[in-house]
Design an enzyme around this catalytic site. Structure first.
Site, PDB file in Angstrom:
ATOM      1  N   GLU A 128      -2.195  -5.712  -3.136  1.00  0.00           N
ATOM      2  CA  GLU A 128      -1.291  -4.908  -2.324  1.00  0.00           C
ATOM      3  C   GLU A 128       0.153  -5.422  -2.358  1.00  0.00           C
ATOM      4  O   GLU A 128       1.095  -4.675  -2.098  1.00  0.00           O
ATOM      5  CB  GLU A 128      -1.789  -4.866  -0.878  1.00  0.00           C
ATOM      6  N   THR A 181       7.260   2.895   0.822  1.00  0.00           N
ATOM      7  CA  THR A 181       6.860   1.955   1.876  1.00  0.00           C
ATOM      8  C   THR A 181       8.040   1.111   2.327  1.00  0.00           C
ATOM      9  O   THR A 181       8.203   0.827   3.517  1.00  0.00           O
ATOM     10  CB  THR A 181       5.717   1.053   1.378  1.00  0.00           C
TER      11      THR A 181
END
Length: 306
Positions: A128, A181
């Site tokens: 991630e 993000t």
């Protein structure tokens, strides 16, 4: 076994009051991967269909997560990975986490399962970092474990799986716009008021209690976000209108899925979910922005072998 084909499900993270600690696993929405055990050590990404993503191992979330797993073992083998992306990158329903979780699950299976699913969360988190710049488990945990998950803490990593009440359905509206993000993180303030903090952790406690006791009204009352949503919703066109339409047509709660731009609603039963999906779609048609709409039960299994 030298080859495995797996399904890597999409996920919804945060669930309003559970920013960075709550998530759930979706059914029927996800990527597929084929992983092969080979003689040459290391990991090679040999094919990516459906998305323009790097094949270089160190730049790919699946490659980085897989390498983290291999580095923790004494494997005499290597692995080749094919990725068939069906979750759009930047959609807010766990595209990167599906790749990271799928890679460690498949490699672990081909190695004879030296790690439990819960232990695999640690390695998937490493992938991630490539996508978001930080290790977080609110998507990879439900992807690997299924159901709802709570990340109680990271040092040490402490993840709790919560089985979904049987009548919970999720509706996800995915606008075809990109919310990075990094941008969604940039709008957040580092400090919150004590009043909002108290409201938020009360809602999180209520959501957990509602899931365990299958109290749908309590779940609905708890699906409120007074900290993150007010700052992030400006990045999603027509968010308030879509959320209002979902609640007005019987949804338990509605909010931003992950970092956005997807908007989710949780519902009691398929009939209400279908009604809510129609109302959310009708609301968003006014924007002129293309979108997808999904209706899904909660997937209590997580990533699985096909």
């Amino acid at each position: 076994m030298t080859t495995i084909k797996i399904f890597c499900p999409a996920t919804i993270a945060n669930l309003n009051c559970g920013f960075d600690v709550m998530g759930l696993c979706l059914e029927g929405i996800g990527d597929e991967m084929i992983i092969r055990k080979v003689v040459e050590k290391g990991i090679r990404i040999t094919k990516i269909i459906g998305a323009d993503l790097p094949l270089e191992t160190e730049k790919n979330v699946a490659g980085v997560a897989g390498l983290a797993l291999l580095n923790a073992t004494q494997s005499e083998y290597g692995f080749e990975i094919e990725i068939y992306k069906k979750i759009k990158a930047g959609s807010g329903i766990g595209s990167s986490s599906a790749s990271a979780a799928g890679a460690v699950f498949g490699i672990n299976e081909l190695m004879g399962s030296p790690f439990t699913r819960k232990e695999l969360v640690y390695f998937a988190m490493k992938g991630e970092v490539v996508a978001s710049g930080s290790e977080h488990a609110d998507n990879v945990a439900p992807c690997l474990l299924g159901g709802f998950t709570l990340v109680r803490g990271y040092n040490p990593l402490d993840v709790i799986k919560i089985e979904s009440p049987s009548e919970i359905y999720a509706v996800v509206l995915h606008p075809h716009i990109e919310v990075k993000t990094a941008d969604s993180r940039a709008v957040l303030k580092p400090e919150v008021s004590l009043k909002n903090a108290i409201t938020q952790w009360g809602n999180l406690g209520g959501l957990i209690a509602g899931l365990y006791t299958k109290d749908y009204e309590l779940i609905g009352r708890s699906l409120q976000d007074v900290i993150i949503e007010p700052m992030r919703k400006q990045l999603i066109p027509y968010f308030d209108e879509v959320k209002y339409s979902a609640l007005a047509n019987g949804a338990l709660g509605s909010g931003i899925s992950g970092a956005g731009p997807s908007i989710f609603a949780l519902c009691k039963g398929q009939t209400i979910a279908e009604k809510v999906a129609i109302s959310m779609s009708n609301s968003y048609l006014e924007t002129g922005i293309p979108f997808d709409i999904h209706i899904s039960k909660v997937n209590d299994q997580g990533v699985k072998t096909l």
